[in-house]
Design a protein around this motif. Structure first.
Motif, PDB file in Angstrom:
ATOM      1  N   UNK A 103      59.694  26.882  63.298  1.00  0.00           N
ATOM      2  CA  UNK A 103      59.383  28.225  63.820  1.00  0.00           C
ATOM      3  C   UNK A 103      58.176  28.838  63.103  1.00  0.00           C
ATOM      4  N   UNK A 104      57.999  28.515  61.794  1.00  0.00           N
ATOM      5  CA  UNK A 104      56.847  29.116  61.078  1.00  0.00           C
ATOM      6  C   UNK A 104      55.534  28.644  61.687  1.00  0.00           C
ATOM      7  N   UNK A 105      55.462  27.356  62.005  1.00  0.00           N
ATOM      8  CA  UNK A 105      54.238  26.811  62.621  1.00  0.00           C
ATOM      9  C   UNK A 105      53.977  27.481  63.967  1.00  0.00           C
ATOM     10  N   UNK A 160      55.144  30.401  65.036  1.00  0.00           N
ATOM     11  CA  UNK A 160      54.804  31.825  64.872  1.00  0.00           C
ATOM     12  C   UNK A 160      53.302  31.951  64.602  1.00  0.00           C
ATOM     13  N   UNK A 161      52.759  31.071  63.780  1.00  0.00           N
ATOM     14  CA  UNK A 161      51.311  31.106  63.506  1.00  0.00           C
ATOM     15  C   UNK A 161      50.497  30.865  64.781  1.00  0.00           C
ATOM     16  N   UNK A 162      50.962  29.917  65.593  1.00  0.00           N
ATOM     17  CA  UNK A 162      50.255  29.642  66.850  1.00  0.00           C
ATOM     18  C   UNK A 162      50.319  30.874  67.759  1.00  0.00           C
ATOM     19  N   UNK A 163      51.509  31.473  67.862  1.00  0.00           N
ATOM     20  CA  UNK A 163      51.669  32.658  68.731  1.00  0.00           C
ATOM     21  C   UNK A 163      50.775  33.794  68.258  1.00  0.00           C
ATOM     22  N   UNK A 164      50.690  33.961  66.929  1.00  0.00           N
ATOM     23  CA  UNK A 164      49.818  35.014  66.381  1.00  0.00           C
ATOM     24  C   UNK A 164      48.382  34.756  66.795  1.00  0.00           C
ATOM     25  N   UNK A 165      47.955  33.492  66.649  1.00  0.00           N
ATOM     26  CA  UNK A 165      46.595  33.114  67.024  1.00  0.00           C
ATOM     27  C   UNK A 165      46.335  33.410  68.500  1.00  0.00           C
ATOM     28  N   UNK A 166      47.371  33.247  69.320  1.00  0.00           N
ATOM     29  CA  UNK A 166      47.215  33.448  70.772  1.00  0.00           C
ATOM     30  C   UNK A 166      47.402  34.911  71.178  1.00  0.00           C
ATOM     31  N   UNK A 224      63.315  33.129  69.187  1.00  0.00           N
ATOM     32  CA  UNK A 224      62.937  31.759  68.828  1.00  0.00           C
ATOM     33  C   UNK A 224      64.079  31.078  68.086  1.00  0.00           C
ATOM     34  N   UNK A 225      64.188  29.771  68.247  1.00  0.00           N
ATOM     35  CA  UNK A 225      65.151  29.038  67.423  1.00  0.00           C
ATOM     36  C   UNK A 225      64.505  27.726  66.982  1.00  0.00           C
ATOM     37  N   UNK A 226      64.863  27.288  65.782  1.00  0.00           N
ATOM     38  CA  UNK A 226      64.299  26.015  65.308  1.00  0.00           C
ATOM     39  C   UNK A 226      65.097  24.859  65.902  1.00  0.00           C
ATOM     40  N   UNK A 227      64.433  23.728  66.022  1.00  0.00           N
ATOM     41  CA  UNK A 227      65.053  22.579  66.696  1.00  0.00           C
ATOM     42  C   UNK A 227      64.390  21.319  66.146  1.00  0.00           C
ATOM     43  N   UNK A 251      55.549  20.710  66.466  1.00  0.00           N
ATOM     44  CA  UNK A 251      54.510  21.204  65.542  1.00  0.00           C
ATOM     45  C   UNK A 251      53.123  20.943  66.100  1.00  0.00           C
ATOM     46  N   UNK A 252      52.972  19.806  66.764  1.00  0.00           N
ATOM     47  CA  UNK A 252      51.665  19.526  67.387  1.00  0.00           C
ATOM     48  C   UNK A 252      51.838  18.465  68.454  1.00  0.00           C
ATOM     49  N   UNK A 253      51.012  18.546  69.468  1.00  0.00           N
ATOM     50  CA  UNK A 253      51.032  17.546  70.538  1.00  0.00           C
ATOM     51  C   UNK A 253      52.182  17.765  71.512  1.00  0.00           C
ATOM     52  N   UNK A 254      52.650  16.661  72.060  1.00  0.00           N
ATOM     53  CA  UNK A 254      53.636  16.723  73.137  1.00  0.00           C
ATOM     54  C   UNK A 254      55.046  16.524  72.598  1.00  0.00           C
ATOM     55  N   UNK A 255      55.952  17.475  72.830  1.00  0.00           N
ATOM     56  CA  UNK A 255      57.334  17.316  72.378  1.00  0.00           C
ATOM     57  C   UNK A 255      57.946  16.043  72.981  1.00  0.00           C
TER      58      UNK A 255
END
Ligand code: SAM
Length: 219
Positions: free
Chosen positions: A34-36, A38-44, A51-54, A81-85
């Motif tokens: 979720x921290x990663x 949240x940073x992306x959402x802030x940037x956007x 949100x929930x971690x998974x 965290x990056x790319x395609x889940x």
């Protein structure tokens, strides 16, 4: 609806408009870290979201609750965290269970290190096999490479910078004249493609202490 949303593998400019819109519209974002996210959402410029971690430790425990929300008609966005889940990242299990439960699953496509490495490798792209991460232990890695070597199509796998030199040395011993490509730090400032025969590539990377994220593509 469960949306499987790809996010950048380095360059934040690679986020798609649909990914932004889907993240903004989601009732719940299911994120590897979720921290990663949240940073992306802030940037956007996307405000606070539910949100929930998974991750691989919690995916089985959390899947029933996510499915219950989906059955209530919620829109849920899955991101890693990056790319395609789902590609060496959490997602496979949740999607399998969602499909079994008759829930609609939709992709929001975008970056993936595999395809980016393949299309720039200079090797044949028509037919390929992806093998995930190379095994860590030397014996297993040798068997992994030998098995791969018996196949005609292009082969792709991930390797850690800590083991890249040993792995390329093994490849150079097994198939010295085969063409390979190391795709390193894709879409980032130090993006690099090291192409050539296995023997040549090993000579180039030996003692260089190669760093960063990498994908290996084999002829
Ligand atoms: N789901 C991701 C995807 O679709 O690309 C892959 C996740 S996997 C846990 C992470 C591995 O992908 C890294 O160790 C590396 O091998 C590869 N990778 C991810 N980003 C990369 C990049 N920017 N350049 C090269 N390889 C990358």
């Amino acid at each position: 609806m469960l949306y499987i949303i790809s996010t950048p593998i380095g360059n934040l400019g690679d986020i798609s408009q649909r990914a932004i819109d889907s993240l903004r519209a989601a009732d719940l974002i299911v994120a590897e870290d979720t921290r990663r996210t949240i940073n992306l959402l802030k940037h956007l410029g996307i405000g606070k979201k539910r949100m929930t971690s998974f991750d691989r430790h919690s995916e089985r425990r959390k899947t029933p609750y996510i499915l219950a929300e989906l059955k209530e008609g919620k829109n849920i966005a899955l991101v890693s965290d990056s790319g395609t889940p789902g590609i060496n990242d959490p997602g496979e299990y949740l999607v399998k269970e969602a499909v079994a439960a008759g829930i609609a699953v939709s992709p929001v496509p975008g970056p993936s290190a595999i395809i980016s490495a393949l299309v720039c490798s200079g090797l044949l792209t028509g037919k390929f096999t992806f093998y995930g991460f190379a095994p860590k232990k030397e014996g297993e890695k040798r068997r992994f490479l030998e098995e791969m070597n018996g196949r005609k199509e292009t082969k792709i796998f991930y390797e850690s910078p800590y083991r890249i030199e040993k792995t390329i040395k093994l490849i150079a011993e097994l198939i010295p004249e085969s063409r390979i490509c190391i795709a390193r730090e894709l879409t980032k400032m130090h993006e690099e493609f090291i192409r050539g025969t296995a023997k040549e590539v090993f000579a180039r990377i030996k003692d260089k202490n190669l760093k960063g994220e990498m994908v290996i593509v084999l002829e």
